[in-house]
Design a protein around this motif. Sequence first.
Motif, PDB file in Angstrom:
ATOM      1  N   VAL A 178       0.838  -1.198   0.000  1.00 48.91           N
ATOM      2  CA  VAL A 178       0.000   0.000   0.000  1.00 48.91           C
ATOM      3  C   VAL A 178       0.874   1.249   0.000  1.00 48.91           C
ATOM      4  N   PHE A 179       0.492   2.211  -0.825  1.00 45.93           N
ATOM      5  CA  PHE A 179       1.110   3.528  -0.808  1.00 45.93           C
ATOM      6  C   PHE A 179       0.257   4.456   0.037  1.00 45.93           C
ATOM      7  N   LEU A 180       0.881   5.192   0.956  1.00 46.39           N
ATOM      8  CA  LEU A 180       0.184   6.180   1.767  1.00 46.39           C
ATOM      9  C   LEU A 180       0.816   7.542   1.544  1.00 46.39           C
ATOM     10  N   GLY A 181       0.055   8.441   0.961  1.00 44.80           N
ATOM     11  CA  GLY A 181       0.489   9.820   0.781  1.00 44.80           C
ATOM     12  C   GLY A 181      -0.170  10.693   1.826  1.00 44.80           C
ATOM     13  N   VAL A 182       0.594  11.582   2.429  1.00 45.10           N
ATOM     14  CA  VAL A 182       0.083  12.503   3.440  1.00 45.10           C
ATOM     15  C   VAL A 182       0.298  13.918   2.920  1.00 45.10           C
ATOM     16  N   THR A 183      -0.794  14.663   2.731  1.00 45.98           N
ATOM     17  CA  THR A 183      -0.682  16.023   2.210  1.00 45.98           C
ATOM     18  C   THR A 183      -1.162  17.027   3.253  1.00 45.98           C
ATOM     19  N   GLY A 184      -1.205  18.293   2.863  1.00 47.74           N
ATOM     20  CA  GLY A 184      -1.371  19.370   3.827  1.00 47.74           C
ATOM     21  C   GLY A 184      -2.776  19.758   4.205  1.00 47.74           C
ATOM     22  N   ALA A 185      -3.675  18.821   4.299  1.00 48.21           N
ATOM     23  CA  ALA A 185      -5.008  19.116   4.827  1.00 48.21           C
ATOM     24  C   ALA A 185      -5.049  18.693   6.289  1.00 48.21           C
ATOM     25  N   SER A 186      -5.890  19.334   7.067  1.00 52.34           N
ATOM     26  CA  SER A 186      -6.066  18.909   8.451  1.00 52.34           C
ATOM     27  C   SER A 186      -6.576  17.470   8.452  1.00 52.34           C
ATOM     28  N   GLY A 187      -6.144  16.682   9.433  1.00 53.28           N
ATOM     29  CA  GLY A 187      -6.594  15.294   9.495  1.00 53.28           C
ATOM     30  C   GLY A 187      -5.480  14.333   9.845  1.00 53.28           C
ATOM     31  N   ALA A 188      -4.421  14.825  10.484  1.00 53.62           N
ATOM     32  CA  ALA A 188      -3.293  13.965  10.842  1.00 53.62           C
ATOM     33  C   ALA A 188      -3.696  12.760  11.698  1.00 53.62           C
ATOM     34  N   PRO A 189      -4.657  12.882  12.631  1.00 55.68           N
ATOM     35  CA  PRO A 189      -5.043  11.691  13.394  1.00 55.68           C
ATOM     36  C   PRO A 189      -5.575  10.556  12.515  1.00 55.68           C
ATOM     37  N   TYR A 190      -6.234  10.889  11.408  1.00 57.44           N
ATOM     38  CA  TYR A 190      -6.691   9.857  10.477  1.00 57.44           C
ATOM     39  C   TYR A 190      -5.489   9.142   9.861  1.00 57.44           C
TER      40      TYR A 190
ATOM     41  N   SER B 136      -2.453   8.892  11.012  1.00 56.63           N
ATOM     42  CA  SER B 136      -1.742   8.117  12.027  1.00 56.63           C
ATOM     43  C   SER B 136      -2.431   6.786  12.304  1.00 56.63           C
ATOM     44  N   ARG B 137      -3.736   6.836  12.492  1.00 57.16           N
ATOM     45  CA  ARG B 137      -4.486   5.601  12.775  1.00 57.16           C
ATOM     46  C   ARG B 137      -4.473   4.671  11.562  1.00 57.16           C
ATOM     47  N   LEU B 138      -4.516   5.243  10.377  1.00 60.09           N
ATOM     48  CA  LEU B 138      -4.470   4.431   9.163  1.00 60.09           C
ATOM     49  C   LEU B 138      -3.125   3.729   9.049  1.00 60.09           C
ATOM     50  N   LEU B 139      -2.031   4.447   9.274  1.00 59.61           N
ATOM     51  CA  LEU B 139      -0.707   3.828   9.220  1.00 59.61           C
ATOM     52  C   LEU B 139      -0.606   2.696  10.235  1.00 59.61           C
TER      53      LEU B 139
ATOM     54  N   VAL C  85       1.453  19.599   8.994  1.00 61.05           N
ATOM     55  CA  VAL C  85       0.191  19.197   9.613  1.00 61.05           C
ATOM     56  C   VAL C  85       0.426  18.092  10.645  1.00 61.05           C
ATOM     57  N   LEU C  86       1.247  17.096  10.307  1.00 57.95           N
ATOM     58  CA  LEU C  86       1.561  16.036  11.276  1.00 57.95           C
ATOM     59  C   LEU C  86       2.201  16.629  12.529  1.00 57.95           C
ATOM     60  N   ALA C  87       3.180  17.505  12.331  1.00 62.78           N
ATOM     61  CA  ALA C  87       3.894  18.105  13.467  1.00 62.78           C
ATOM     62  C   ALA C  87       2.950  18.919  14.343  1.00 62.78           C
ATOM     63  N   THR C  88       2.043  19.646  13.722  1.00 61.66           N
ATOM     64  CA  THR C  88       1.129  20.516  14.459  1.00 61.66           C
ATOM     65  C   THR C  88       0.034  19.719  15.161  1.00 61.66           C
ATOM     66  N   GLU C  89      -0.622  18.825  14.425  1.00 59.63           N
ATOM     67  CA  GLU C  89      -1.804  18.149  14.972  1.00 59.63           C
ATOM     68  C   GLU C  89      -1.473  16.958  15.859  1.00 59.63           C
ATOM     69  N   LEU C  90      -0.376  16.274  15.595  1.00 56.82           N
ATOM     70  CA  LEU C  90      -0.039  15.104  16.404  1.00 56.82           C
ATOM     71  C   LEU C  90       0.922  15.423  17.539  1.00 56.82           C
ATOM     72  N   TYR C  91       1.872  16.322  17.278  1.00 54.54           N
ATOM     73  CA  TYR C  91       2.951  16.544  18.250  1.00 54.54           C
ATOM     74  C   TYR C  91       2.957  17.950  18.839  1.00 54.54           C
ATOM     75  N   ARG C  92       2.063  18.818  18.350  1.00 56.20           N
ATOM     76  CA  ARG C  92       1.943  20.196  18.852  1.00 56.20           C
ATOM     77  C   ARG C  92       3.246  20.974  18.751  1.00 56.20           C
ATOM     78  N   GLU C  93       4.057  20.631  17.727  1.00 56.55           N
ATOM     79  CA  GLU C  93       5.340  21.298  17.490  1.00 56.55           C
ATOM     80  C   GLU C  93       5.464  21.610  15.998  1.00 56.55           C
TER      81      GLU C  93
ATOM     82  N   VAL D 161       9.649  14.250  12.592  1.00 56.20           N
ATOM     83  CA  VAL D 161       8.211  14.032  12.407  1.00 56.20           C
ATOM     84  C   VAL D 161       7.970  12.629  11.852  1.00 56.20           C
ATOM     85  N   LEU D 162       8.708  12.266  10.817  1.00 60.85           N
ATOM     86  CA  LEU D 162       8.513  10.958  10.191  1.00 60.85           C
ATOM     87  C   LEU D 162       8.923   9.818  11.126  1.00 60.85           C
ATOM     88  N   ARG D 163       9.980  10.013  11.909  1.00 60.02           N
ATOM     89  CA  ARG D 163      10.396   8.992  12.869  1.00 60.02           C
ATOM     90  C   ARG D 163       9.286   8.731  13.883  1.00 60.02           C
ATOM     91  N   ARG D 164       8.710   9.795  14.406  1.00 60.68           N
ATOM     92  CA  ARG D 164       7.615   9.646  15.375  1.00 60.68           C
ATOM     93  C   ARG D 164       6.367   9.050  14.725  1.00 60.68           C
TER      94      ARG D 164
END
Length: 195
Positions: free
Chosen positions: A3-15, A17-20, A41-49, A57-60
Amino acid sequence: MRVFLGVTGASGAPYASRLLQSLAGAGCEIGLCASSAGIEVLATELYREPGLQRDEVLRRFVGDASDQVTVYAIDDWSSPYASGSAKVDAYVVCPCSMSTVGTLAAGAMANLIHRAASVALKERRRLVLVPRETPLSSIHLRGLATLHEAGAVILLAAPGFYHGAETVEDLVDFVVARALDQIGIDNSLIARWGS
């Protein structure tokens, strides 16, 4: 399953993360690519940084799934996901920005996420796009309709409430369960209707 998973700049990082986590839990081989806006978006919504560096970000984000995930640079045109000759079972862009929708609907390809999605469409493979934008303009709707007509599944990040959600995680699981269903992965993230 590959499976290929692309993550782009829309709000929705928790989705995303759970999908991965769910794809890894199902034993999938995952190719991951995140745009620069997706990283933010991942840094902001998941890690608040918001200023967290891409590699961190990718390691986490990958976490314990590192044995199953290969991370690709946004401009890695040599990635197997950039070619229709590679065997790939499904492609998901989650979250999917309207910029990505517009680019794909126009048939353009500025990065690996666009190319992978274009490969999915031309090869008639499973492609699930998970946009979260609201409200939608007529331009957004036309782009989404174009992609649907080309074979993509448009799975809006719009959780239902009929399954008895009690937490935000329950609402995230609703959308992720539907995405997994669309790419053919059995899951028990939510109670099934009628069961």
